[in-house]
Motif scaffolding. Structure first.
Motif: not given
Length: 578
Positions: A306-307, A371-372, A367, A300, A303, A374-375, A377, A289
């Protein structure tokens, strides 16, 4: 008087003799095969009658060597349905009916005490010389027997399928055709498969094997069909067991994935390779995070869209109640009661037979790299830090590469264990089939004495192992307990008794030859497998790759997981056993 020599061309005499022979052949042909369409030919008088088979006379017959006990299928058919195909007989001047074709049908009808049989009767020609009559009868009998066109198995399968489609029960068809119910079911399955139907008359596969091929073709599983058609017959059941295990695992994985899909996760059908720093999918353990905390499962799930998730399996990873499937704490089980239904568990504990270990499905989260951001993370510091000094950056890069390599190594090792265990289980099932066939014989193989003697000399307590007696009874098809086995021994011949001794030794070894024997160095199991390789040469049995690894000739790390098992090294195993 002077003698006169006449010069005669020999060819003239030869031609004359040939003309005479040709004339005789034409005459014989005309007598033996008159033209039915000729106006001059008088067709014989015939009658269709029902007669008691006891009234028929078994006349001279070209078929003399036969034993009714060797034709039980015909006996059962006539006993069940009577005689369907008319018997051919000639009425003699004294009125007696002499059978000229249908001798076996007549004898079976007599034995089955059938009251009436259909008879096709024609009058014997009183003007025909006896030798000519016998010649014609013998010609007819030999032609009738030699020119029969047997029904091909493909047509037989179609006929069985038709009857079942028309509403006949499997039991009725099996009884009507004097076949086992399993054979009728297999034939119907084969009829529905173009591939199996095309192979049925070649004799390369048994009905059981063709039914397996047909089942997969009916399901549209062309990959399974192609794999089964590639392997030799000796490895067919092993490959079939392996495919069945693969399909069962896939179904179980998809069932377990339903919950994940309902939460919004994308489902991966194969675990991805993340050994490269440029991988498009990042495992959750590489992320953190914004405040450098590990990525939790709750985060997880929040979201999930996304995964992606891959479900890995931990074999026998959880203990459950056999009735409800609920998880059970192993400390709540009295393990001393296992296999002893009459035993009472200790106070506060449950019987060991009420629980069972089952596979546990473990979600692995990935992931997509795009998408990293926007997540919310970020990659853990283990990844490359462009702003760090060159030495620090290189150290981080090497650490990242090592970590990626370790992840990939762990992934491949998990896959190897999982796949080889599946192969080990398939091989064990196939071995049990072979052992059952081997131990059904009346006499042991020639190599059995030395193998048994050496095994008992090396392991004096071999037959006392926990599962050995039960394994021996299973292999011999003896139900119940030791008393039943002893009873079968007391009624056995000397040779059969030695087969029972062999069964007890083989059962002892098989009880400890598990699906994961490929990873252990058990000398007893090695001797056991080498013995099977030796005696299996004449019985369509060869060791497959996981068995070869357990026997010693190959390293399990060298087994290619992406191709079918290859029994090609079985010769090396056999040679090592010699």
């Amino acid at each position: 008087m002077e003698s006169v020599a006449l010069a005669i061309d020999p060819s003239i005499l030869d031609d004359h003799e040939h003309d005479h022979d040709r004339a005789a052949e034409v005459a014989d042909a005309a007598a033996a095969d008159p033209d039915p369409a000729s106006d001059a030919q008088q067709l014989p008088h015939v009658e269709a009658l029902w007669r008691d088979p006891a009234e028929l006379v078994i006349a001279e017959n070209v078929r003399k060597t036969f034993d009714l006990t060797e034709h039980l299928d015909i006996v059962e058919s006539i006993t069940e349905f009577g005689v369907d195909i008319p018997i051919i007989a000639e009425r003699q001047p004294d009125g007696s009916l002499h059978v000229t074709e249908g001798q076996l049908r007549t004898l079976i009808a007599l034995d089955a005490k059938i009251k009436k049989v259909p008879v096709w009767v024609r009058d014997a020609d009183p003007d025909l010389p006896d030798n000519e009559r016998r010649i014609r009868t013998t010609l007819m009998q030999m032609n009738v027997n030699d020119r029969r066109v047997a029904m091909v198995e493909a047509d037989r399968a179609d006929g069985i399928a038709l009857m079942l489609d028309l509403g006949a029960s499997v039991t009725r068809v099996a009884k009507g055709l004097q076949r086992k119910r399993s054979q009728i079911k297999h034939a119907a399955t084969i009829a529905a498969s173009a591939t199996a139907r095309g192979l049925v008359d070649a004799g390369a596969y048994s009905l059981d094997q063709l039914a397996v091929i047909a089942d997969y073709e009916t399901l549209g599983d062309t990959d399974a069909v192609e794999r089964l058609l590639r392997v030799p017959r000796s490895s067919f059941s092993y490959t079939a067991n392996q495919i069945a295990a693969d399909r069962e695992e896939t179904r179980a994985r998809m069932e377990a994935a339903v919950f994940c899909a309902a939460l919004g996760f994308g489902i991966l059908t194969a675990e991805p390779d993340t050994s490269s720093l440029d991988s498009t999918l990042l495992p959750a353990e590489l992320l953190e995070t914004a405040d450098a905390a590990p990525v939790s499962e709750e985060l997880i799930r929040a979201q999930a869209h996304r995964w992606l998730v891959y479900l890995d399996v931990e074999e026998n990873g959880q203990l459950v109640d056999v009735q409800t499937g609920e998880l059970v704490d192993p400390d709540q089980v009295d393990w001393d009661t296992q296999g002893r239904s009459e035993s009472q568990p200790g106070e506060g504990l449950r019987h060991a037979d009420s629980v069972d270990y089952r596979d546990r499905w473990i979600p692995l989260y990935f992931l997509p790299a795009d998408q990293v951001a926007e997540s919310g993370l970020k990659l853990r510091p283990l990844a490359v830090d462009e702003e760090a000094g060159s030495d620090r950056a290189e150290a981080l890069r090497l650490d990242a590469l090592q970590a990626a390599a370790e992840r990939e190594s762990a992934r491949l090792e998990r896959r190897r264990v999982r796949e080889l265990n599946k192969r080990g289980l398939a091989a064990k099932e196939r071995r049990m089939e072979f052992l059952t066939r081997l131990l059904a014989r009346r006499t042991p193989p020639a190599q059995a004495g030395q193998f048994v003697a050496e095994s008992l000399a090396r392991e004096s307590d071999l037959l006392g192992s926990f599962h050995a007696p039960k394994a021996a009874r299973d292999l011999l098809g003896v139900s119940g307990f030791t008393d039943e086995l002893v009873s079968s021994i007391q009624s056995a011949t000397a040779s059969r008794a030695w087969v029972v001794v062999l069964a007890m030794v083989l059962g002892a070894f098989e009880s400890r030859a598990g699906k994961d024997s490929w990873r252990y160095n058990d000398r007893g199991v090695q001797r056991y497998l080498k013995f099977l390789a030796t005696v299996g040469q004449q019985l369509e049995f060869e060791l497959v790759d996981v068995e070869q690894a357990a026997a010693g000739p190959i390293d399990y790390h060298d087994i290619d997981l992406d191709i079918d098992a290859d029994p090609g090294l079985a010769g090396a195993v056999t040679a090592a056993a010699a």
